[in-house]
Scaffold this motif. Structure first.
Motif, PDB file in Angstrom:
ATOM      1  N   ALA A 130       4.248   9.070   3.611  1.00  0.00           N
ATOM      2  CA  ALA A 130       5.104   8.768   4.759  1.00  0.00           C
ATOM      3  C   ALA A 130       4.752   9.590   5.997  1.00  0.00           C
ATOM      4  CB  ALA A 130       6.569   9.004   4.389  1.00  0.00           C
ATOM      5  N   SER A 131       3.630  10.277   5.961  1.00  0.00           N
ATOM      6  CA  SER A 131       3.211  11.077   7.110  1.00  0.00           C
ATOM      7  C   SER A 131       1.699  11.246   7.063  1.00  0.00           C
ATOM      8  CB  SER A 131       3.886  12.460   7.069  1.00  0.00           C
ATOM      9  OG  SER A 131       3.388  13.295   8.104  1.00  0.00           O
ATOM     10  N   VAL A 141       3.563   4.394   4.880  1.00  0.00           N
ATOM     11  CA  VAL A 141       4.605   3.984   5.819  1.00  0.00           C
ATOM     12  C   VAL A 141       4.729   5.023   6.927  1.00  0.00           C
ATOM     13  CG1 VAL A 141       5.897   2.784   3.994  1.00  0.00           C
ATOM     14  CG2 VAL A 141       6.480   5.142   4.567  1.00  0.00           C
ATOM     15  N   ASN A 142       5.462   4.670   7.975  1.00  0.00           N
ATOM     16  CA  ASN A 142       5.716   5.565   9.102  1.00  0.00           C
ATOM     17  C   ASN A 142       4.401   6.205   9.566  1.00  0.00           C
ATOM     18  OD1 ASN A 142       7.039   7.238  11.024  1.00  0.00           O
ATOM     19  ND2 ASN A 142       8.855   7.325   9.734  1.00  0.00           N
ATOM     20  N   CYS A 170       2.038  -0.369   5.843  1.00  0.00           N
ATOM     21  CA  CYS A 170       3.227  -1.000   6.415  1.00  0.00           C
ATOM     22  C   CYS A 170       2.918  -1.671   7.753  1.00  0.00           C
ATOM     23  CB  CYS A 170       4.314   0.058   6.599  1.00  0.00           C
ATOM     24  SG  CYS A 170       5.742  -0.512   7.533  1.00  0.00           S
ATOM     25  N   THR A 185       5.056  -3.209   9.856  1.00  0.00           N
ATOM     26  CA  THR A 185       6.033  -2.849  10.892  1.00  0.00           C
ATOM     27  C   THR A 185       5.681  -1.504  11.505  1.00  0.00           C
ATOM     28  OG1 THR A 185       7.781  -4.087   9.763  1.00  0.00           O
ATOM     29  CG2 THR A 185       8.476  -2.413  11.343  1.00  0.00           C
ATOM     30  N   CYS A 186       5.209  -0.575  10.686  1.00  0.00           N
ATOM     31  CA  CYS A 186       4.840   0.766  11.160  1.00  0.00           C
ATOM     32  C   CYS A 186       3.596   0.708  12.041  1.00  0.00           C
ATOM     33  CB  CYS A 186       4.603   1.699   9.972  1.00  0.00           C
ATOM     34  SG  CYS A 186       5.997   1.775   8.827  1.00  0.00           S
ATOM     35  N   HIS A 217       4.700  -0.604  15.344  1.00  0.00           N
ATOM     36  CA  HIS A 217       5.495   0.386  16.083  1.00  0.00           C
ATOM     37  C   HIS A 217       4.599   1.374  16.827  1.00  0.00           C
ATOM     38  CE1 HIS A 217       8.737   3.245  16.943  1.00  0.00           C
ATOM     39  NE2 HIS A 217       7.922   4.189  16.513  1.00  0.00           N
TER      40      HIS A 217
END
Length: 206
Positions: free
Chosen positions: A103-104, A139-140, A169, A171-172, A175
């Motif tokens: 996530a990072s 993600v993210n 991801c 969507t990520c 973004h």
């Protein structure tokens, strides 16, 4: 011949995929058309239709994408989840399916430069898991590891070539404005991610 049209403008992922999944499960249409308004939804719906046995084509209608799926003659209507479960059932008993959830783009806090080096070394060392390493989900900020010019990109490509599934991801990516720069992995959505958690024998979060 049954045909269904679904309007998904304004819906973030994974809602277009879920609506598409529900329509297929309820009606098993021969032709299905889904209209979306963002790149992540376009990628995810197209990939999902392919896993369902549809030949998918995409057209650009102004501000929208129209994904049309036509069922192939050899389609059995099985979903990707069912296919993976079947594979798991016939796999060797006790074979681990380790899922790495990232996530990072750094590990830990305090110094991002150090965190970036730690993440690179972590990814480089993942190959030591051998066949136990099944899938990596990003993600993210984790999606930044899978884009052009990222130091870790070649490492991820090598893992992918060795058979490791990498999901990034959508969507990520959108973004952060990185969708065109994706260099490794497949664009994914929250439905795929939740399913991955269900299928994994162990999840490691970084």
């Amino acid at each position: 011949m049954t045909q269904i049209q679904i309007e998904c403008q304004g819906l973030p992922c994974p809602q277009p995929v879920i609506k598409c999944k529900e329509a297929i499960e309820e009606n098993m249409p021969d032709i299905i058309s889904i209209t979306v308004d963002n790149e992540a939804a376009k990628e995810n719906v197209t990939r999902f239709l392919t896993t369902q046995g549809y030949d998918a084509t995409v057209s650009n209608d102004g501000d929208y994408f129209v994904i049309k799926g036509a069922r192939g003659p050899e389609s059995n209507g099985h979903c990707e989840v069912c296919q993976e479960m079947s594979e798991a059932e016939i796999a060797a008993v006790g074979q681990p399916k380790n899922l790495i959830f990232i996530a990072s783009d750094v590990i830990g806090s305090g110094d991002d430069e150090l965190g970036g080096k730690l993440m690179y070394n972590f990814l480089l060392t993942l190959k030591e898991m051998g066949k136990d390493l099944w899938r990596i989900v990003m993600v993210n900020g984790g999606v930044k590891l899978a884009v052009e010019d990222a130091p870790s990109l070649e490492v991820l490509k090598e893992l992918e070539q060795s058979g490791v599934s990498i999901l990034v991801c959508g969507t990520c990516l959108e973004h952060f404005g990185l969708t065109p720069k994706r260099g490794a992995g497949e664009v994914t959505n929250m439905l795929d991610i939740v399913t991955s958690f269900q299928l994994a024998t162990k999840t490691i979060r970084v």
